[in-house]
Design a protein around this motif. Structure first.
Motif, mmCIF file in Angstrom:
data_model
loop_
_atom_site.group_PDB
_atom_site.id
_atom_site.type_symbol
_atom_site.label_atom_id
_atom_site.label_comp_id
_atom_site.label_asym_id
_atom_site.label_seq_id
_atom_site.Cartn_x
_atom_site.Cartn_y
_atom_site.Cartn_z
ATOM 1 N N ASN A 1 47.561 26.900 45.587
ATOM 2 C CA ASN A 1 47.195 27.587 46.834
ATOM 3 C C ASN A 1 46.065 28.598 46.644
ATOM 4 O OD1 ASN A 1 49.313 26.243 48.295
ATOM 5 N ND2 ASN A 1 50.763 27.697 47.384
ATOM 6 N N SER A 2 45.206 28.311 45.670
ATOM 7 C CA SER A 2 44.041 29.179 45.470
ATOM 8 C C SER A 2 43.023 28.937 46.575
ATOM 9 C CB SER A 2 43.409 28.912 44.101
ATOM 10 O OG SER A 2 42.953 27.577 44.006
ATOM 11 N N THR B 1 38.979 28.558 47.498
ATOM 12 C CA THR B 1 37.657 28.261 46.938
ATOM 13 C C THR B 1 36.583 28.628 47.947
ATOM 14 O OG1 THR B 1 38.498 26.426 45.587
ATOM 15 C CG2 THR B 1 36.140 26.461 46.033
ATOM 16 N N HIS C 1 46.876 27.600 39.333
ATOM 17 C CA HIS C 1 47.195 28.643 40.315
ATOM 18 C C HIS C 1 47.231 28.005 41.705
ATOM 19 C CE1 HIS C 1 46.361 31.647 37.170
ATOM 20 N NE2 HIS C 1 45.258 30.963 36.913
ATOM 21 N N ASP D 1 43.058 25.412 40.567
ATOM 22 C CA ASP D 1 44.085 25.247 41.605
ATOM 23 C C ASP D 1 45.338 24.606 41.043
ATOM 24 O OD1 ASP D 1 44.787 25.425 44.501
ATOM 25 O OD2 ASP D 1 44.968 23.251 44.277
ATOM 26 N N SER E 1 35.851 34.379 34.309
ATOM 27 C CA SER E 1 37.241 34.274 34.738
ATOM 28 C C SER E 1 38.097 35.345 34.070
ATOM 29 C CB SER E 1 37.805 32.891 34.385
ATOM 30 O OG SER E 1 39.138 32.749 34.841
ATOM 31 N N MET F 1 40.994 34.888 38.721
ATOM 32 C CA MET F 1 39.765 34.688 39.465
ATOM 33 C C MET F 1 38.791 33.875 38.626
ATOM 34 S SD MET F 1 38.101 38.546 39.344
ATOM 35 C CE MET F 1 37.739 39.367 37.792
ATOM 36 N N VAL G 1 36.483 31.169 43.103
ATOM 37 C CA VAL G 1 37.852 30.691 43.305
ATOM 38 C C VAL G 1 38.791 31.832 42.945
ATOM 39 C CG1 VAL G 1 39.511 28.842 42.872
ATOM 40 C CG2 VAL G 1 37.079 28.417 42.483
ATOM 41 N N TYR G 2 39.790 32.058 43.796
ATOM 42 C CA TYR G 2 40.734 33.128 43.487
ATOM 43 C C TYR G 2 42.104 32.822 44.080
ATOM 44 C CZ TYR G 2 40.034 34.822 48.289
ATOM 45 O OH TYR G 2 39.984 34.923 49.658
ATOM 46 N N SER G 3 43.111 33.484 43.540
ATOM 47 C CA SER G 3 44.470 33.370 44.041
ATOM 48 C C SER G 3 45.052 34.769 44.158
ATOM 49 C CB SER G 3 45.323 32.537 43.078
ATOM 50 O OG SER G 3 46.689 32.585 43.448
ATOM 51 N N GLN H 1 50.153 38.361 41.006
ATOM 52 C CA GLN H 1 49.246 39.418 40.568
ATOM 53 C C GLN H 1 49.982 40.501 39.784
ATOM 54 O OE1 GLN H 1 46.049 40.799 43.165
ATOM 55 N NE2 GLN H 1 47.014 39.687 44.840
#
Length: 251
Positions: free
Chosen positions: A43-44, A46, A41, A38, A169, A1, A56-58, A62
């Protein structure tokens, strides 16, 4: 993240800003750091916060023991990683349904503080029992609220880019890309707010002192923060429940 906040929304502690950072980077310019995230990671997602910054996260790759969650309620955005062990108790305390997850709990806890709740922020965060780190942004009053558990169970870093914007992050390499030498692990057992800065929720009456951090190459790199057992914060009055004042300035 990843989250980056404009310096007028969340002022990064000066101690994190290293004078030895060569080639200063602006994390927000042309979506630089979001694009880099991106690429690392794919296909994150935004989330543009307008002039205030970005999230921004993916949800890919995980750690199943420290899942990542994102939630939005009434213009309050929350990125949460980890888990809260006493979730059932907190659902009952805040009057929430069975489907409520940790990110929603954090939002509701924050709203109770913002809207003149009866507890101080350190008490509310201390009630979260588990392994976690979270980043919350309230779009209605441009407030940032960040915290990590007392064990530092979730990798979590913060720093300052070349423009003084706050970068957060769970990926140390992302933090380094955006902040060069001006980054460090987020302090364990602490929370940070736009209005109140950094506070230890385990020792809220004590000041925090910055200790210069040296990286693996022997160069200064941001700072770590420790509770100063000898230095007490000045006592400030809190408005009583039901007063006309907004408590958000006291978080």
């Amino acid at each position: 993240m990843l989250a980056v906040f404009e310096k007028t929304v969340a002022k990064c502690p000066e101690e994190l800003q290293s004078p030895h950072s060569a080639e200063p980077v602006c994390a927000l310019k042309d979506g630089f750091l979001a694009s880099h995230f991106d690429s690392v990671h794919p296909n994150s997602v935004t989330v543009n916060l307008g002039s205030s910054g970005i999230f921004v996260y993916s949800l890919a790759k995980q750690n199943p023991l420290l899942p990542r969650l994102f939630a939005v309620v009434d213009d309050i955005f929350c990125l949460f990683q980890g888990h809260i062990e006493n979730l059932a108790f907190l659902k009952q305390q805040y009057g929430l349904g069975k489907a409520t997850n940790e990110a929603i709990i954090v939002i509701e806890a924050y709203r109770s503080l913002r809207d003149r709740g009866p507890y101080p922020a350190d008490k509310v965060v201390r009630d979260f029992q588990g392994k976690f780190a979270f980043i919350l942004f309230d779009g209605s009053n441009k407030t940032v609220f960040v915290a990590a558990d007392e064990e530092g169970s979730v990798p979590f870093f913060w720093g300052s880019d070349g423009e003084g914007h706050l970068v957060l992050s769970d990926d140390s390499e992302i933090a380094k890309k955006g902040c060069v030498k001006s980054h460090a692990p987020f302090p364990k057992g602490c929370y940070f707010t736009s209005s109140g800065g950094l506070t230890s929720y385990e020792h809220p009456r004590n000041e925090l002192k910055a200790v210069p951090r040296v990286d693996s190459s022997g160069e200064l790199c941001g700072a770590t923060f420790k509770v100063d057992a000898e230095a007490k914060k000045d006592r400030t009055g809190m408005p009583r429940v039901g007063s006309s004042q907004n408590w958000s300035g006291h978080l």
